[in-house]
Write a protein that holds these residues in place. Structure first.
Motif, PDB file in Angstrom:
ATOM      1  N   ALA A  49       0.848  -1.203   0.000  1.00  0.00           N
ATOM      2  CA  ALA A  49       0.000   0.000   0.000  1.00  0.00           C
ATOM      3  C   ALA A  49       0.884   1.254   0.000  1.00  0.00           C
ATOM      4  N   THR A  50       0.697   2.163   0.962  1.00  0.00           N
ATOM      5  CA  THR A  50       1.555   3.350   1.020  1.00  0.00           C
ATOM      6  C   THR A  50       2.600   3.240   2.144  1.00  0.00           C
ATOM      7  N   MET A  51       2.650   2.068   2.768  1.00  0.00           N
ATOM      8  CA  MET A  51       3.554   1.844   3.905  1.00  0.00           C
ATOM      9  C   MET A  51       3.343   2.898   4.990  1.00  0.00           C
ATOM     10  N   HIS A  52       2.086   3.221   5.209  1.00  0.00           N
ATOM     11  CA  HIS A  52       1.757   4.289   6.155  1.00  0.00           C
ATOM     12  C   HIS A  52       2.291   4.007   7.559  1.00  0.00           C
ATOM     13  N   ASN A  54     -15.125  12.683  -0.011  1.00  0.00           N
ATOM     14  CA  ASN A  54     -15.398  13.339  -1.285  1.00  0.00           C
ATOM     15  C   ASN A  54     -14.046  13.655  -1.914  1.00  0.00           C
ATOM     16  N   GLY A  55     -13.926  13.364  -3.182  1.00  0.00           N
ATOM     17  CA  GLY A  55     -12.671  13.607  -3.881  1.00  0.00           C
ATOM     18  C   GLY A  55     -12.802  13.083  -5.294  1.00  0.00           C
ATOM     19  N   THR A  56     -11.701  13.107  -6.043  1.00  0.00           N
ATOM     20  CA  THR A  56     -11.802  12.711  -7.446  1.00  0.00           C
ATOM     21  C   THR A  56     -10.517  12.078  -7.954  1.00  0.00           C
ATOM     22  N   ALA A  57     -10.678  11.142  -8.883  1.00  0.00           N
ATOM     23  CA  ALA A  57      -9.524  10.526  -9.539  1.00  0.00           C
ATOM     24  C   ALA A  57      -9.002  11.503 -10.592  1.00  0.00           C
ATOM     25  N   ASP A  58      -7.873  12.106 -10.304  1.00  0.00           N
ATOM     26  CA  ASP A  58      -7.255  13.108 -11.181  1.00  0.00           C
ATOM     27  C   ASP A  58      -5.757  12.822 -11.178  1.00  0.00           C
ATOM     28  N   ASN A  59      -5.346  11.922 -12.055  1.00  0.00           N
ATOM     29  CA  ASN A  59      -3.992  11.370 -11.983  1.00  0.00           C
ATOM     30  C   ASN A  59      -2.887  12.391 -12.188  1.00  0.00           C
ATOM     31  N   HIS A  60      -3.181  13.466 -12.897  1.00  0.00           N
ATOM     32  CA  HIS A  60      -2.151  14.471 -13.170  1.00  0.00           C
ATOM     33  C   HIS A  60      -2.428  15.792 -12.456  1.00  0.00           C
ATOM     34  N   ASP A  61      -3.406  15.772 -11.542  1.00  0.00           N
ATOM     35  CA  ASP A  61      -3.715  16.936 -10.703  1.00  0.00           C
ATOM     36  C   ASP A  61      -4.009  18.182 -11.542  1.00  0.00           C
ATOM     37  N   THR A  62      -4.832  17.991 -12.568  1.00  0.00           N
ATOM     38  CA  THR A  62      -5.114  19.105 -13.477  1.00  0.00           C
ATOM     39  C   THR A  62      -6.477  19.751 -13.257  1.00  0.00           C
ATOM     40  N   PHE A  63      -7.361  19.114 -12.462  1.00  0.00           N
ATOM     41  CA  PHE A  63      -8.680  19.710 -12.241  1.00  0.00           C
ATOM     42  C   PHE A  63      -9.172  19.557 -10.803  1.00  0.00           C
ATOM     43  N   ARG A  64      -8.330  19.085  -9.888  1.00  0.00           N
ATOM     44  CA  ARG A  64      -8.783  18.835  -8.519  1.00  0.00           C
ATOM     45  C   ARG A  64      -9.111  20.133  -7.782  1.00  0.00           C
ATOM     46  N   CYS A 106      -8.395  11.503  -0.962  1.00  0.00           N
ATOM     47  CA  CYS A 106      -7.754  11.045   0.259  1.00  0.00           C
ATOM     48  C   CYS A 106      -6.558  11.951   0.520  1.00  0.00           C
ATOM     49  N   PHE A 107      -5.749  11.623   1.516  1.00  0.00           N
ATOM     50  CA  PHE A 107      -4.599  12.461   1.840  1.00  0.00           C
ATOM     51  C   PHE A 107      -3.430  12.150   0.890  1.00  0.00           C
ATOM     52  N   VAL A 108      -2.849  10.957   1.022  1.00  0.00           N
ATOM     53  CA  VAL A 108      -1.780  10.513   0.114  1.00  0.00           C
ATOM     54  C   VAL A 108      -2.384   9.552  -0.911  1.00  0.00           C
ATOM     55  N   ASP A 109      -1.982   9.653  -2.175  1.00  0.00           N
ATOM     56  CA  ASP A 109      -2.404   8.675  -3.184  1.00  0.00           C
ATOM     57  C   ASP A 109      -2.308   7.280  -2.582  1.00  0.00           C
ATOM     58  N   ASN A 110      -3.391   6.497  -2.693  1.00  0.00           N
ATOM     59  CA  ASN A 110      -3.357   5.205  -2.015  1.00  0.00           C
ATOM     60  C   ASN A 110      -3.769   4.045  -2.919  1.00  0.00           C
ATOM     61  N   VAL A 158      -1.636  14.561  -1.760  1.00  0.00           N
ATOM     62  CA  VAL A 158      -0.185  14.366  -1.707  1.00  0.00           C
ATOM     63  C   VAL A 158       0.180  13.231  -2.666  1.00  0.00           C
ATOM     64  N   GLU A 159       1.143  13.476  -3.514  1.00  0.00           N
ATOM     65  CA  GLU A 159       1.573  12.469  -4.483  1.00  0.00           C
ATOM     66  C   GLU A 159       2.453  11.426  -3.812  1.00  0.00           C
ATOM     67  N   LEU A 160       2.259  10.167  -4.193  1.00  0.00           N
ATOM     68  CA  LEU A 160       3.101   9.085  -3.705  1.00  0.00           C
ATOM     69  C   LEU A 160       3.916   8.513  -4.860  1.00  0.00           C
ATOM     70  N   ASN A 161       5.229   8.487  -4.684  1.00  0.00           N
ATOM     71  CA  ASN A 161       6.101   7.767  -5.608  1.00  0.00           C
ATOM     72  C   ASN A 161       6.150   6.325  -5.115  1.00  0.00           C
ATOM     73  N   THR A 162       5.520   5.405  -5.849  1.00  0.00           N
ATOM     74  CA  THR A 162       5.376   4.029  -5.360  1.00  0.00           C
ATOM     75  C   THR A 162       6.700   3.267  -5.357  1.00  0.00           C
ATOM     76  N   LYS A 163       7.722   3.798  -6.000  1.00  0.00           N
ATOM     77  CA  LYS A 163       9.035   3.141  -5.981  1.00  0.00           C
ATOM     78  C   LYS A 163       9.861   3.576  -4.780  1.00  0.00           C
TER      79      LYS A 163
END
Length: 420
Positions: free
Chosen positions: A48-51, A324-334, A359-363, A377-382
Motif C-alpha cells: 500500500a503506502t507503507m503508512h 469526497n474527492g476525485t480521480a485526477d492522476n495528473h492533478d489538473t482539475f482537482r 484522500c490524503f496521500v495517493d493510495n 499528496v503524491e506518492l512515488n510508489t518506488k
C-alpha cells in the motif's frame, strides 16, 4: 467563480482506510484477492503506502497543511488474524498513531469496518454466515475497550451498499459473486450490525465513564437522474435503483425497522462522488458530461442533493462529508473540483460541519491499484516519497483562509474538467 467563506463551525479534514494505506497485512481478504490477480496494475495491498512505516512523516505533513480532523480505519485482519485471537500489540500500535495525531492537534474519526475482512471470517461466509452479527460485535467491543479512552467518534461500517453490491452482485470485490438475493441479505445484515454496534459503542464508553460518544455509518450516496427525462423506463429504473441502493438503507440504518425502531446515529455521514444517469440498472453517464479519470460524472450539485435527503430523516443532526474527492492522476482539475463541491455545500444552508477529503496521500484504490490517484499528496510508489500536489497547496490555503479567496478562485477556474 467568486471567492467565499466557510461557515464558522465548518472544518476540513482527510480520510483513509487501513487496507489502502497501512500495508503489512497478509491475513485479509483483499490480500487474497490481490494474489488471485484481480488488481488492475498488480499493486500489492501488503505494501500500500507503507503508512505504518511513514506514520510520523504523514502525520507531520498533515499537521503542516493545517488538517485537524483525520478519519482512518482499523484492519480487522491484523487485530484478529485468527478467530478469537486478538493481538494486543496491534492495539498498542494504533494507540501510538492516535496519540501522535492528537499531539499534533488532529482529532480522530475511527472506522470499525472498511470493506476488508480477515480470511477466516471470509471463509465462513462473512456477513452471510449465521453468527456474523455477534462476531462483528465482539470485534467492535474489543476495539472500544482498547481505544475508547482516546476516541469519542466512530464510523461503524463504511459504505455497506458498495460492499454488498460490489462483492455480491457486480462481482468486482471479494468474494466475487453475482446474486441479487445475497446482495440484499448482506445489506440487511449490515444494517443489523450497524444498529447493534451503535449500541455497543455507546454502552462500552459509558462503562468507561464517557458521555461524549458519537457514532454513525458512512453512507455512499449518489445523485440519480433518468438518462432521458421523458422516457418512462429510464424514470422507473432511476427510482428503483436509488431506492434499492441507498434510500432503504438510509431509513433502516438510521431509524431502524418496524420491529427495531430508534435513532441509530449521532451525526449523518455521507460519502459522495458522482451522479448516475439511469437507463437500466447499471451506472451510466450523460453524453458530454464532465468526468474524472475513472469516467465518473463530476456533478457538484449532487453533494447538496444527497445531504438534503439524509437531513430530511434526522434534521437535528450535524452532517459530516466523510469522503469526497476525485480521480485526477495528473492533478489538473482537482482544485476546480474542490471549489465546486465545497461551494455547493456552503451555499446549501444545511448543517454540514466536517468535510473529509478522499484522500490524503495517493493510495491503493482497491481494484484500480495505483492507476487512480485521489490524493492531495503524491506518492512515488518506488521510493515512497511524499510530495504535496498543487491541489494539496490549495487545500492548505483553504484551511488557512477558512474559505476560498478571489485569487484562489481565479486559479481554480483555469482548470478544465475532462468530458465523456
Amino acid at each position: 467563480m467568486e471567492g467565499f467563506r466557510f461557515p464558522e463551525n465548518f472544518a476540513l479534514g482527510a480520510a483513509s482506510a487501513a487496507t489502502q494505506v497501512d500495508g503489512d497485512c497478509k491475513e485479509s481478504n483483499w490480500y487474497d484477492w490481490y494474489q488471485k490477480g484481480h488488481i488492475k496494475d498488480g499493486s500489492d495491498p501488503d505494501i500500500a503506502t507503507m503508512h505504518r512505516k511513514y506514520l510520523r512523516e504523514d502525520t507531520e505533513l498533515m499537521a503542516e497543511m493545517g488538517i485537524r480532523h483525520y478519519r482512518f480505519g482499523i484492519e480487522w485482519a491484523r487485530i484478529e488474524p485468527r478467530e478469537g485471537e486478538f493481538q494486543e500489540s496491534e492495539f498498542l500500535k494504533i494507540r501510538e498513531e492516535i496519540e501522535l495525531l492528537q499531539s499534533h492537534g488532529i482529532t480522530v474519526l475511527l472506522t470499525i469496518h472498511h470493506f476488508s475482512n480477515p480470511i477466516w471470517f471470509e471463509q465462513r461466509g462473512a456477513f452471510l454466515s449465521a453468527d456474523c452479527v455477534p462476531i462483528f460485535l465482539r470485534f467492535t467491543k474489543k476495539v472500544v475497550e482498547n481505544l475508547g479512552d482516546l476516541v469519542s467518534e466512530y464510523i461503524t461500517i463504511n459504505e455497506p451498499n458498495v460492499y454488498a453490491v460490489s462483492g455480491y452482485f457486480g462481482g468486482d470485490f471479494p468474494p466475487g459473486e453475482n446474486s441479487m438475493s445475497k446482495t440484499l441479505k448482506v445489506m440487511k445484515t449490515l444494517g443489523e450490525c450497524h444498529r447493534r454496534a451503535y449500541e455497543v459503542i455507546h454502552k462500552q464508553r459509558e462503562t468507561m465513564g464517557y458521555t461524549d460518544t458519537k457514532v454513525g455509518f458512512a453512507h455512499h450516496m449518489r445523485a440519480f437522474a433518468p438518462y432521458q427525462a421523458g422516457n418512462p423506463w429510464h424514470r422507473l429504473c432511476c427510482r428503483i435503483s436509488e431506492k434499492m441502493f441507498q434510500t432503504d438503507i438510509s431509513k433502516t440504518y438510521l431509524l431502524g425497522t418496524e420491529k427495531d425502531p430508534g435513532q441509530y446515529a449521532d451525526f449523518l455521514a455521507i460519502n459522495y462522488y458522482a451522479r448516475t444517469a439511469s437507463k437500466g440498472f447499471a451506472d451510466g453517464t450523460f453524453p458530454g458530461a464532465s468526468v474524472n479519470d475513472l469516467g465518473w460524472e463530476i456533478y457538484p450539485a449532487g453533494i447538496s442533493e444527497c445531504c438534503a435527503k439524509l437531513h430530511a430523516l434526522l434534521p437535528q443532526l450535524p452532517i459530516y462529508i466523510t469522503e469526497n474527492g476525485t480521480a485526477d492522476n495528473h492533478d489538473t482539475f482537482r482544485r476546480h473540483y474542490l471549489y465546486d463541491h465545497l461551494r455547493a455545500l456552503c451555499e446549501s444552508g444545511l448543517p454540514v460541519t466536517r468535510y473529509y477529503h478522499w484522500c490524503f496521500v495517493d493510495n491503493f484504490e482497491w481494484l484500480e491499484g495505483f492507476t487512480a490517484r485521489f490524493g492531495l499528496v503524491e506518492l512515488n510508489t518506488k521510493t515512497m516519497e511524499r510530495t504535496i500536489k498543487q491541489s494539496g497547496e490549495f487545500y492548505r490555503q483553504m484551511i488557512a483562509y477558512h474559505g476560498v479567496s478571489e485569487e484562489m478562485a481565479v486559479e481554480a477556474e483555469k482548470e478544465v474538467y475532462p468530458h465523456a
